[in-house]
Design a protein around this motif. Structure first.
Motif, PDB file in Angstrom:
ATOM      1  N   ASP A 237       0.898  -0.861   0.241  1.00  0.00           N
ATOM      2  CA  ASP A 237      -0.171   0.075  -0.284  1.00  0.00           C
ATOM      3  C   ASP A 237       0.740   1.124  -0.129  1.00  0.00           C
ATOM      4  O   ASP A 237       0.526   2.317  -0.420  1.00  0.00           O
ATOM      5  CB  ASP A 237      -1.304  -0.151   0.728  1.00  0.00           C
TER       6      ASP A 237
ATOM      7  N   VAL B  78       1.908   1.651  -3.965  1.00  0.00           N
ATOM      8  CA  VAL B  78       1.556   1.467  -4.352  1.00  0.00           C
ATOM      9  C   VAL B  78       0.661   3.578  -4.597  1.00  0.00           C
ATOM     10  O   VAL B  78       0.668   4.014  -5.327  1.00  0.00           O
ATOM     11  CB  VAL B  78      -0.102   1.118  -4.623  1.00  0.00           C
ATOM     12  N   THR B  79       0.661   3.750  -3.438  1.00  0.00           N
ATOM     13  CA  THR B  79       0.702   5.199  -2.594  1.00  0.00           C
ATOM     14  C   THR B  79       1.276   6.198  -3.178  1.00  0.00           C
ATOM     15  O   THR B  79       1.258   7.020  -3.657  1.00  0.00           O
ATOM     16  CB  THR B  79       0.086   5.509  -1.319  1.00  0.00           C
TER      17      THR B  79
ATOM     18  N   ALA C 255       1.437   6.188  -6.638  1.00  0.00           N
ATOM     19  CA  ALA C 255       0.689   7.050  -7.615  1.00  0.00           C
ATOM     20  C   ALA C 255       0.766   9.297  -7.106  1.00  0.00           C
ATOM     21  O   ALA C 255       0.120   9.486  -8.120  1.00  0.00           O
ATOM     22  CB  ALA C 255      -0.538   6.673  -6.756  1.00  0.00           C
TER      23      ALA C 255
ATOM     24  N   SER D  79      -4.526   8.231 -10.615  1.00  0.00           N
ATOM     25  CA  SER D  79      -5.053   6.734  -9.120  1.00  0.00           C
ATOM     26  C   SER D  79      -4.077   5.984  -9.051  1.00  0.00           C
ATOM     27  O   SER D  79      -3.372   5.278  -9.896  1.00  0.00           O
ATOM     28  CB  SER D  79      -6.577   6.889 -10.031  1.00  0.00           C
ATOM     29  N   ARG D  80      -4.923   5.650  -8.316  1.00  0.00           N
ATOM     30  CA  ARG D  80      -4.017   4.514  -7.350  1.00  0.00           C
ATOM     31  C   ARG D  80      -4.230   3.111  -8.082  1.00  0.00           C
ATOM     32  O   ARG D  80      -3.853   2.598  -7.905  1.00  0.00           O
ATOM     33  CB  ARG D  80      -5.113   4.458  -6.174  1.00  0.00           C
ATOM     34  N   MET D  81      -5.878   3.259  -8.893  1.00  0.00           N
ATOM     35  CA  MET D  81      -6.044   1.732  -9.286  1.00  0.00           C
ATOM     36  C   MET D  81      -4.544   2.128 -10.713  1.00  0.00           C
ATOM     37  O   MET D  81      -3.590   0.845 -10.641  1.00  0.00           O
ATOM     38  CB  MET D  81      -7.046   2.069 -10.426  1.00  0.00           C
ATOM     39  N   VAL D  82      -4.059   2.612 -11.454  1.00  0.00           N
ATOM     40  CA  VAL D  82      -3.310   3.360 -12.080  1.00  0.00           C
ATOM     41  C   VAL D  82      -2.154   3.044 -11.583  1.00  0.00           C
ATOM     42  O   VAL D  82      -1.262   1.955 -12.660  1.00  0.00           O
ATOM     43  CB  VAL D  82      -3.008   4.408 -13.361  1.00  0.00           C
TER      44      VAL D  82
ATOM     45  N   LEU E 222      -1.122   0.825  -8.864  1.00  0.00           N
ATOM     46  CA  LEU E 222      -0.888  -0.812  -8.611  1.00  0.00           C
ATOM     47  C   LEU E 222      -0.655  -1.068 -10.346  1.00  0.00           C
ATOM     48  O   LEU E 222      -0.502  -2.361 -10.254  1.00  0.00           O
ATOM     49  CB  LEU E 222      -2.746  -0.681  -8.445  1.00  0.00           C
ATOM     50  N   PHE E 223      -1.346  -0.713 -11.228  1.00  0.00           N
ATOM     51  CA  PHE E 223      -0.900  -1.326 -12.640  1.00  0.00           C
ATOM     52  C   PHE E 223       0.509  -1.195 -12.976  1.00  0.00           C
ATOM     53  O   PHE E 223       1.138  -2.339 -13.497  1.00  0.00           O
ATOM     54  CB  PHE E 223      -2.134  -0.993 -13.579  1.00  0.00           C
TER      55      PHE E 223
END
Length: 71
Positions: free
Chosen positions: A26, A29-30, A33, A39-42, A44-45
């Motif tokens: 986390d 990823v944060t 971002a 965004s957090r989803m992008v 994450l990818f």
């Protein structure tokens, strides 16, 4: 024969290990971002892509420097 959880240090130790991993992922990823402004989803990818690239490089290096290990 001992159960799997007893051999690996108990269920509580595994739960703590999972929480530590989740917190580390986390944070990463944060950070991605925030730095890239996505965004957090992008993020994450992007993180998963980086992990896949590291895995692919490791696989190629293993095949190149030790070709007879898995034969």
């Amino acid at each position: 024969m001992t159960p799997l959880l007893a051999r690996r240090g108990g269920g509580f130790g595994q739960i703590i290990g999972w929480f530590i991993r989740i917190v580390i992922y986390d944070i990463i990823v944060t950070g991605i971002a925030d730095v890239l402004g996505v965004s957090r989803m992008v993020a994450l990818f992007i993180f998963l892509g980086i992990l896949m690239a590291i895995g692919a490089v490791g696989y190629v290096m293993k095949q190149k420097y030790s070709p007879g290990v898995e034969d």
